[in-house]
Design an enzyme around this catalytic site. Structure first.
Site, PDB file in Angstrom:
ATOM      1  N   PRO A 152     -15.252  -5.881   2.580  1.00 17.90           N
ATOM      2  CA  PRO A 152     -16.612  -6.317   2.938  1.00 17.90           C
ATOM      3  C   PRO A 152     -17.700  -5.419   2.365  1.00 17.90           C
ATOM      4  O   PRO A 152     -18.872  -5.804   2.332  1.00 17.90           O
ATOM      5  CB  PRO A 152     -16.604  -6.260   4.477  1.00 17.90           C
ATOM      6  CG  PRO A 152     -15.559  -5.239   4.816  1.00 17.90           C
ATOM      7  CD  PRO A 152     -14.499  -5.406   3.760  1.00 17.90           C
ATOM      8  N   LEU A 153     -17.293  -4.231   1.906  1.00 14.95           N
ATOM      9  CA  LEU A 153     -18.265  -3.317   1.278  1.00 14.95           C
ATOM     10  C   LEU A 153     -18.177  -3.387  -0.246  1.00 14.95           C
ATOM     11  O   LEU A 153     -18.597  -2.464  -0.937  1.00 14.95           O
ATOM     12  CB  LEU A 153     -18.005  -1.871   1.738  1.00 14.95           C
ATOM     13  CG  LEU A 153     -18.082  -1.657   3.246  1.00 14.95           C
ATOM     14  CD1 LEU A 153     -17.633  -0.250   3.622  1.00 14.95           C
ATOM     15  CD2 LEU A 153     -19.514  -1.888   3.726  1.00 14.95           C
ATOM     16  N   GLY A 154     -17.589  -4.479  -0.757  1.00 19.57           N
ATOM     17  CA  GLY A 154     -17.450  -4.593  -2.205  1.00 19.57           C
ATOM     18  C   GLY A 154     -16.691  -3.406  -2.772  1.00 19.57           C
ATOM     19  O   GLY A 154     -17.070  -2.835  -3.784  1.00 19.57           O
ATOM     20  N   ARG A 155     -15.592  -3.056  -2.077  1.00 16.77           N
ATOM     21  CA  ARG A 155     -14.744  -1.906  -2.463  1.00 16.77           C
ATOM     22  C   ARG A 155     -15.573  -0.620  -2.511  1.00 16.77           C
ATOM     23  O   ARG A 155     -15.321   0.274  -3.300  1.00 16.77           O
ATOM     24  CB  ARG A 155     -14.037  -2.181  -3.792  1.00 16.77           C
ATOM     25  CG  ARG A 155     -13.132  -3.415  -3.695  1.00 16.77           C
ATOM     26  CD  ARG A 155     -12.357  -3.685  -4.945  1.00 16.77           C
ATOM     27  NE  ARG A 155     -11.506  -4.866  -4.788  1.00 16.77           N
ATOM     28  CZ  ARG A 155     -10.256  -4.837  -4.336  1.00 16.77           C
ATOM     29  NH1 ARG A 155      -9.708  -3.690  -4.011  1.00 16.77           N
ATOM     30  NH2 ARG A 155      -9.557  -5.947  -4.225  1.00 16.77           N
ATOM     31  N   SER A 186     -22.121   0.196  -0.723  1.00 16.94           N
ATOM     32  CA  SER A 186     -22.661   1.333   0.042  1.00 16.94           C
ATOM     33  C   SER A 186     -23.624   2.146  -0.807  1.00 16.94           C
ATOM     34  O   SER A 186     -24.309   3.030  -0.298  1.00 16.94           O
ATOM     35  CB  SER A 186     -21.511   2.245   0.508  1.00 16.94           C
ATOM     36  OG  SER A 186     -21.011   2.991  -0.602  1.00 16.94           O
ATOM     37  N   TYR A 198       0.840  -1.192   0.000  1.00 22.73           N
ATOM     38  CA  TYR A 198       0.000   0.000   0.000  1.00 22.73           C
ATOM     39  C   TYR A 198       0.880   1.250   0.000  1.00 22.73           C
ATOM     40  O   TYR A 198       1.424   1.649   1.021  1.00 22.73           O
ATOM     41  CB  TYR A 198      -0.970  -0.003   1.183  1.00 22.73           C
ATOM     42  CG  TYR A 198      -1.844  -1.253   1.262  1.00 22.73           C
ATOM     43  CD1 TYR A 198      -2.053  -2.058   0.138  1.00 22.73           C
ATOM     44  CD2 TYR A 198      -2.443  -1.636   2.458  1.00 22.73           C
ATOM     45  CE1 TYR A 198      -2.840  -3.206   0.212  1.00 22.73           C
ATOM     46  CE2 TYR A 198      -3.234  -2.773   2.540  1.00 22.73           C
ATOM     47  CZ  TYR A 198      -3.419  -3.553   1.409  1.00 22.73           C
ATOM     48  OH  TYR A 198      -4.196  -4.690   1.488  1.00 22.73           O
TER      49      TYR A 198
HETATM   50  N1  LIG Z   1      -5.448  -9.013   1.127  1.00 24.09           N
HETATM   51  C1  LIG Z   1      -5.771  -8.382   0.032  1.00 24.09           C
HETATM   52  O1  LIG Z   1      -5.425  -8.783  -1.072  1.00 24.09           O
HETATM   53  C2  LIG Z   1      -6.600  -7.121   0.136  1.00 24.09           C
HETATM   54  C3  LIG Z   1      -7.199  -6.574  -1.014  1.00 24.09           C
HETATM   55  C4  LIG Z   1      -7.978  -5.418  -0.858  1.00 24.09           C
HETATM   56  C5  LIG Z   1      -8.131  -4.849   0.392  1.00 24.09           C
HETATM   57  N2  LIG Z   1      -7.520  -5.397   1.477  1.00 24.09           N
HETATM   58  C6  LIG Z   1      -7.670  -4.805   2.826  1.00 24.09           C
HETATM   59  O2  LIG Z   1      -9.050  -4.755   3.153  1.00 24.09           O
HETATM   60  C7  LIG Z   1      -9.417  -3.428   3.516  1.00 24.09           C
HETATM   61  C8  LIG Z   1     -10.854  -3.174   3.124  1.00 24.09           C
HETATM   62  O3  LIG Z   1     -11.090  -3.401   1.757  1.00 24.09           O
HETATM   63  P1  LIG Z   1     -11.336  -2.216   0.713  1.00 24.09           P
HETATM   64  O4  LIG Z   1     -10.890  -0.933   1.295  1.00 24.09           O
HETATM   65  O5  LIG Z   1     -10.755  -2.718  -0.560  1.00 24.09           O
HETATM   66  O6  LIG Z   1     -12.888  -2.225   0.444  1.00 24.09           O
HETATM   67  P2  LIG Z   1     -14.214  -2.018   1.311  1.00 24.09           P
HETATM   68  O7  LIG Z   1     -13.920  -2.038   2.732  1.00 24.09           O
HETATM   69  O8  LIG Z   1     -15.166  -3.001   0.759  1.00 24.09           O
HETATM   70  O9  LIG Z   1     -14.656  -0.570   0.807  1.00 24.09           O
HETATM   71  C9  LIG Z   1     -13.893   0.584   0.950  1.00 24.09           C
HETATM   72  C10 LIG Z   1     -14.601   1.702   0.229  1.00 24.09           C
HETATM   73  O10 LIG Z   1     -15.865   1.912   0.845  1.00 24.09           O
HETATM   74  C11 LIG Z   1     -16.007   3.261   1.229  1.00 24.09           C
HETATM   75  N3  LIG Z   1     -16.745   3.282   2.508  1.00 24.09           N
HETATM   76  C12 LIG Z   1     -16.323   2.809   3.697  1.00 24.09           C
HETATM   77  N4  LIG Z   1     -17.286   2.963   4.637  1.00 24.09           N
HETATM   78  C13 LIG Z   1     -18.323   3.550   4.012  1.00 24.09           C
HETATM   79  C14 LIG Z   1     -19.594   3.970   4.451  1.00 24.09           C
HETATM   80  N5  LIG Z   1     -19.991   3.795   5.719  1.00 24.09           N
HETATM   81  N6  LIG Z   1     -20.432   4.552   3.549  1.00 24.09           N
HETATM   82  C15 LIG Z   1     -20.044   4.730   2.262  1.00 24.09           C
HETATM   83  N7  LIG Z   1     -18.851   4.341   1.783  1.00 24.09           N
HETATM   84  C16 LIG Z   1     -17.996   3.754   2.657  1.00 24.09           C
HETATM   85  C17 LIG Z   1     -14.605   3.795   1.367  1.00 24.09           C
HETATM   86  O11 LIG Z   1     -14.635   5.178   1.162  1.00 24.09           O
HETATM   87  P3  LIG Z   1     -13.445   6.196   1.571  1.00 24.09           P
HETATM   88  O12 LIG Z   1     -12.174   5.517   1.192  1.00 24.09           O
HETATM   89  O13 LIG Z   1     -13.768   7.385   0.732  1.00 24.09           O
HETATM   90  O14 LIG Z   1     -13.521   6.458   3.004  1.00 24.09           O
HETATM   91  C18 LIG Z   1     -13.882   3.031   0.249  1.00 24.09           C
HETATM   92  O15 LIG Z   1     -14.106   3.657  -0.997  1.00 24.09           O
HETATM   93  C19 LIG Z   1      -8.390  -2.551   2.781  1.00 24.09           C
HETATM   94  O16 LIG Z   1      -8.299  -1.269   3.365  1.00 24.09           O
HETATM   95  C20 LIG Z   1      -7.136  -3.378   2.925  1.00 24.09           C
HETATM   96  O17 LIG Z   1      -6.550  -3.144   4.186  1.00 24.09           O
HETATM   97  C21 LIG Z   1      -6.773  -6.534   1.366  1.00 24.09           C
END
Ligand SMILES: NC(=O)c1ccc[n+]([C@@H]2O[C@H](COP(=O)([O-])OP(=O)(O)OC[C@H]3O[C@@H](n4cnc5c(N)ncnc54)[C@H](OP(=O)(O)O)[C@@H]3O)[C@@H](O)[C@H]2O)c1
Length: 330
Positions: free
Chosen positions: A208-211, A215, A54
């Site tokens: 968990p929020l489908g990226r 939302s 990251y």
């Molecule tokens: N192991 C792996 O290969 C891998 C791959 C991907 C991710 N990850 C980890 O998993 C974590 C979570 O996954 P992710 O960030 O990809 O996706 P996510 O948690 O599914 O979604 C993140 C997105 O949702 C938005 N969001 C969060 N809370 C919200 C709410 N209450 N209302 C509206 N929008 C909301 C965020 O906005 P803002 O950013 O604008 O706040 C961001 O755009 C990452 O941060 C990373 O640490 C691991």
């Protein structure tokens, strides 16, 4: 906030994904990102998720900055996979090497993470992607050495295939598997989650929020920053996007009936799938962090869960592009 157990590691029932604060999801305000990490602890969210990738490297440094003076109150998970060499420049993805699971790289990569995080131990150290060219036994053996040396407390894998998980666990106990799991990515239910449960390995659902799509915030890739990785994501573009908008609308309808946000419903659903799951929704801002943390108090009845699963259409499109898909389930 309640706690949950990932194998023998106790963490808050919900973690904070920090990836978007430094990479993949467009621009971010550093001050707000730091405030979000600090606010997390105040509301009981102590489990931070980062990775060398990251930035690269800048996200670990940001966390190091944010947690100063409170290191021991957080549970920090970071990951290694793609080689960081002498030519790798912080913040420039094009300077990263290929995935390297060799014992030599495991030993050297941990030092960089410890330094950037400003700590002398990592609570949970994951291999971010399995290296198909190195036997998993070699990688895990080297990670186990780090545990013996006290540099790492627990080890984990990300997006590993069931057979790899079994082989790894036979070398040293695996505390957690981190893989994508959400209402629109449920393939781990078939074999991966049952394998973890059989072996007593905790599961950390990422995205968990489908990226963010679940939302209901996005209707077009044009709403995303120029450099946002999702702009070309198979699920965010073309006909798949049209189909997936129906999924998000359905989720919003059910959330609305319950008087909660779609993001909260998506998180509550993952939490309801088992006490051995600790989702790590990602955000760069305090407002979303607080909304997401409130989801731990939302209880879904078995009838509600059955309805959500029955009424939500399947997601259209793969999770990653071709290159990304080739790197998972190895
Ligand atoms: N192991 C792996 O290969 C891998 C791959 C991907 C991710 N990850 C980890 O998993 C974590 C979570 O996954 P992710 O960030 O990809 O996706 P996510 O948690 O599914 O979604 C993140 C997105 O949702 C938005 N969001 C969060 N809370 C919200 C709410 N209450 N209302 C509206 N929008 C909301 C965020 O906005 P803002 O950013 O604008 O706040 C961001 O755009 C990452 O941060 C990373 O640490 C691991």
């Amino acid at each position: 906030m309640n706690t949950r157990r990932l194998g023998s590691l106790e963490v808050s029932a919900l973690g904070l994904g920090c990836m978007g604060m430094s990479s993949f999801y467009g621009s971010a305000d550093e001050g707000e990102a730091i405030a979000t990490i600090q606010r997390a602890l105040e509301i009981g969210v102590n489990f931070l998720d980062t990775a060398q990738l990251y930035g690269p490297m800048t996200n670990e440094s940001l966390i190091g900055e944010a947690i100063k003076g409170h290191r021991d109150e957080y549970v920090i998970a970071t990951k290694f996979a793609r080689r960081i060499g002498p030519d790798t420049v912080a913040g420039d993805m094009s300077t990263l090497g290929p995935v390297d699971g060799s014992a030599e790289y495991v030993r050297s990569s941990v030092e960089g993470s410890l330094k950037r995080l400003g700590t002398d131990y990592i609570d949970l150290y994951y291999q971010h992607r399995v290296d198909p060219n190195v036997p998993i036994e070699e990688t895990i053996d080297a990670m186990a050495e780090l545990v013996q040396q006290g540099k790492v407390r627990h080890i984990g894998l990300s997006e590993a295939a069931p057979e790899t998980i079994r082989r790894a666990h036979a070398v040293h106990p695996i505390t957690a598997l981190q893989s994508e799991y959400s209402l629109w990515s449920r393939d781990v239910e078939v074999e991966i989650l049952p394998t973890c449960r059989e072996l007593g390995i905790g599961f950390v659902p990422y995205s968990p929020l489908g990226r963010g799509f679940l939302s209901g915030r996005f209707t077009s890739p044009d709403e995303l920053d120029e450099g946002d990785f999702r702009r070309s994501g198979p699920r965010f573009t073309g006909e798949n996007l049209d189909a997936n908008l129906k999924l998000a609308a359905k989720l919003a309808e059910i959330a609305n009936e319950k008087g909660i946000t779609p993001a909260q419903l998506a998180i509550a659903w993952v939490l309801a799938k088992g006490d051995d799951l600790v989702p790590i929704p990602g955000t760069k801002r305090r407002t979303y962090l607080e909304q997401n943390a409130a989801a731990v108090d939302i209880m879904l009845t078995p009838e509600e869960i059955a309805r959500i699963e029955a009424e939500l259409p399947q997601a259209a499109g793969e999770r990653y592009n071709e290159v990304g898909m080739a790197a998972i389930n190895l």
